[in-house]
Design an enzyme around this catalytic site. Structure first.
Site: not given
Length: 228
Positions: A84, A89, A135, A177-178, A181
Site C-alpha cells: 500500500g 509518500q 511503513c 494504515h493508508e 497516512h
C-alpha cells in the site's frame, strides 16, 4: 505499508478483488506499474507526511494528472516492495492511496481510493489483532501494533465514482494504515514513545540496505516497461 514476511506476494492467490469487486484474475504486476514511473519515497520527518492531506477536488477527477499519479504510485509501491502507498509518500499533498495486498484468506485486493473515509464500527465488540506493521516511509523495521480485524473505507475512484472497500486481517490493517497516512499519521505515531524511538534507531541501521534494494527494483521495473 510494507510487506511482512507472512504475506509475500508469491503466495498462492486463487481469488482477486479489483476496486472491491470480484474478478477472475488481474495481471501481476498490475498494468498500472508498467504505465507509471517510480518516484522517491518520502521518509519520516518530511513535512507532507505529518499533516492532513488535501481533499481531491471535483475538477481533479477523470484527469490525466490524477491517473498518472496513481500509476506512478503503483510503480513506486512495487519498487519499494510494499502492499500500500499513499500520495504523500511520494510527496504529493492529496488524499489518495493505492494497494495490492492479500488478506489472510489468500484473496488479492488491488485498487486505489481517493478521499478515503474509514467507517466507524458500532458497538463494543470490536476485535483487535496485535501484528507486526511496517511503513515504506520508515524504511526497514517493523513493530507490533494493535488494530481492528475489520475495516471499511469509502471514497471515490480516479473518475469520481463511489467505491466501498472492505477487508479483514492483513488487508484491514493495510486499509487503516493508508487512510492514516492521508490524515498525516504514521503507524509509529500510534506506538509508545519508547518503542517509537527504538524503531527509528533500527531504521537508521537498516535504511541504506533498504534504499539500495529499492533502486535495484526500480531499474528492473523500468527495464520491463521499456520492453513491453
Amino acid at each position: 505499508m510494507s510487506e511482512s514476511s507472512a504475506t509475500q506476494r508469491d503466495g498462492a492467490r486463487a481469488r482477486v478483488r479489483l476496486q472491491g469487486a470480484p474478478v477472475e484474475s488481474y495481471p501481476e504486476p498490475a498494468p498500472e506499474v508498467l504505465r507509471g514511473r517510480v518516484r522517491e519515497i518520502t521518509e519520516v520527518g518530511a513535512e507532507v507526511l505529518h499533516r492532513p492531506c488535501r481533499w481531491v477536488g471535483g475538477e481533479e477527477f477523470a484527469t490525466p494528472g490524477l491517473a498518472a499519479l496513481i500509476d506512478d504510485m503503483f510503480a513506486s509501491m512495487y519498487a519499494a516492495e510494499g502492499v500500500g502507498l499513499a500520495a504523500n509518500q511520494v510527496g504529493v499533498d492529496l488524499r489518495v492511496f493505492v494497494y495490492d495486498c492479500p488478506d489472510d484468506d489468500g484473496v488479492r485486493h488491488v485498487g486505489h481510493v481517493c478521499n478515503p473515509v474509514a467507517a466507524e464500527r458500532e458497538g463494543d465488540g470490536e476485535v483487535l489483532a496485535l501484528e507486526d506493521e511496517g511503513c515504506l516511509s520508515v524504511p526497514g523495521p517493523h513493530a507490533e501494533l494493535a488494530r481492528p480485524e475489520y475495516a471499511l473505507v469509502r471514497g471515490f475512484d480516479r473518475d469520481g465514482r463511489p467505491v466501498e472497500i472492505a477487508g479483514s486481517g492483513y488487508f484491514a490493517r493495510c486499509l487503516q494504515h493508508e487512510t492514516d497516512h492521508t490524515l498525516g499519521r504514521l503507524y509509529i505515531d500510534r506506538l509508545a514513545k519508547r518503542t517509537r524511538r527504538k524503531v527509528l534507531r533500527r531504521m537508521e541501521d537498516m535504511r541504506a540496505e533498504v534504499l539500495e534494494r529499492r533502486r535495484d527494483n526500480a531499474e528492473r521495473l523500468a527495464a520491463g516497461g521499456a520492453e513491453s
